[in-house]
Design an enzyme around this catalytic site. Structure first.
Site, short mmCIF file in Angstrom:
data_model
loop_
_atom_site.label_atom_id
_atom_site.label_comp_id
_atom_site.label_asym_id
_atom_site.label_seq_id
_atom_site.Cartn_x
_atom_site.Cartn_y
_atom_site.Cartn_z
N LYS A 55 53.30 36.45 41.77
CA LYS A 55 53.33 37.56 40.81
C LYS A 55 54.29 37.24 39.67
O LYS A 55 53.98 37.44 38.50
CB LYS A 55 53.75 38.87 41.51
N GLN A 99 57.04 45.53 47.35
CA GLN A 99 56.15 44.71 48.19
C GLN A 99 56.10 45.27 49.61
O GLN A 99 57.14 45.48 50.24
CB GLN A 99 56.67 43.27 48.19
N ASP A 122 50.86 49.70 41.46
CA ASP A 122 50.06 49.47 42.67
C ASP A 122 49.05 50.61 42.85
O ASP A 122 48.12 50.48 43.64
CB ASP A 122 50.99 49.44 43.90
#
Ligand code: NDP
Length: 294
Positions: A55, A99, A122
């Protein structure tokens, strides 16, 4: 025997990343704004570390600012919530990604709900999930968004298709089903309690498998000519004691029945980070009232 078109997720993701990079360059030139993505990693899960590294690399390659925050596994929920609140306030942060999975002593639901929905790249915050469910503009979860882009690369207008989603998780199954409704598909969502799964799957013009069971969907479940999007990533024993990755669909057999199919790896996987970058750009533009042409 006919063979399916293989949907090249790597290539499509690369194109999307290039489009995002071009839009970032325009935003920087015209508005003096560089979008920033903060990724928070708690603990030392090796798979998560690989994701976070990718990422970071791809965020910087797109011309955005990458803010990587690594916290020890002993971080308390309070400390993590305090960091999220700080990132919510920071002007240079447009997207926040915590995460998952988090260590077991931290309630991930509480952490997700602490993220400013405008920075929730997200798309897991209940406000964004609710907006998606009610057809309002939302930050949409990355993997489901990637599935739709891949399906539309084969058939740009999905209107009227019978779509079957196997899997009903909040991360993949449910949001992908909601996106398909938004594309005017007739949507069936199947799961572990569904009866007659092969018959349900065989109705699908568009089949999305998000199950987490290696090669679970067999060729004779697939309607000839269907578009098959395989979200599954499963590690199975390979040659020489190594592991290999397979999807939730038996690719080698299914490719002789489907009209188009995503491989694993190289299908849905690469789309996830590309869609994360797109969401970060979308969030940066929305927060600043900048019109985006992507
Ligand atoms: P979950 O385990 O959260 O959900 C799996 C879903 O599949 C559940 O709804 C479950 O049903 C259903 N299911 C499980 N077994 C069966 C069965 N035998 N028959 C029918 N349905 C079944 O997984 P995720 O949604 O998070 O992920 C699914 C797969 O996608 C995994 O392989 C994961 O690694 C992969 N993935 C890939 C991503 C990427 O490409 N970047 C990102 C996210 C996930 P029930 O609800 O009844 O238990």
């Amino acid at each position: 025997m006919s063979t399916a078109r293989i949907i090249d997720g790597k290539l499509i993701a690369e194109g999307l990343r290039e489009d995002v990079a071009a839009a970032v360059a325009r935003m920087s030139r015209d508005h003096g704004v560089t979008p920033g993505l903060a990724v928070v990693l708690v603990g030392d899960n090796p798979a998560s570390e690989v994701y976070v590294r990718n990422k970071d690399r791809q965020t910087r390659a797109a011309g955005m600012t990458s803010i990587e925050m690594k916290l020890p596994a002993t971080t308390s929920e309070r400390e993590l919530l305090a960091l999220v609140h700080e990132l919510n306030r920071r002007e240079d942060v447009d997207g926040i990604l915590v995460q998952l999975p988090l260590p077991p002593h931290i309630d991930s639901g509480r952490v997700i709900e602490a993220i400013d929905p405008a920075k929730d790249v997200d798309g897991f915050h209940p406000i964004n999930a609710g907006r998606l469910a009610t057809g309002q503009p939302a930050l949409v979860p990355c993997t489901p968004l990637g599935c739709i882009i891949l399906a539309k690369s084969v058939q740009p207008d999905l209107t009227g298709l019978d779509a079957v989603v196997i899997g009903r998780s909040n991360i993949v199954g449910k949001p992908v089903a909601r996106l398909l409704l938004g594309e005017n598909c007739t949507v069936t969502v199947a799961h572990s309690k569904s009866r007659a799964l092969p018959e349900i799957a065989a109705r699908a013009d568009l089949l999305i498998a998000a199950i987490g069971q290696p090669e679970f969907v067999r060729a004779d479940w697939i309607k000839p000519g269907a578009i098959v999007i395989d979200v599954g990533i499963n590690r199975v024993p390979g040659e020489g004691g190594k592991h290999r990755l397979v999807g939730d669909v038996h690719f080698e057999d299914a490719r002789h029945v489907a009209g188009a199919i995503t491989p694993v790896p190289g299908g849905v996987g690469p789309m996830t980070i590309a869609c994360l970058l797109r969401n970060t750009l979308t969030a940066a533009a929305a927060r600043r009232g900048i019109a985006l042409a992507l």
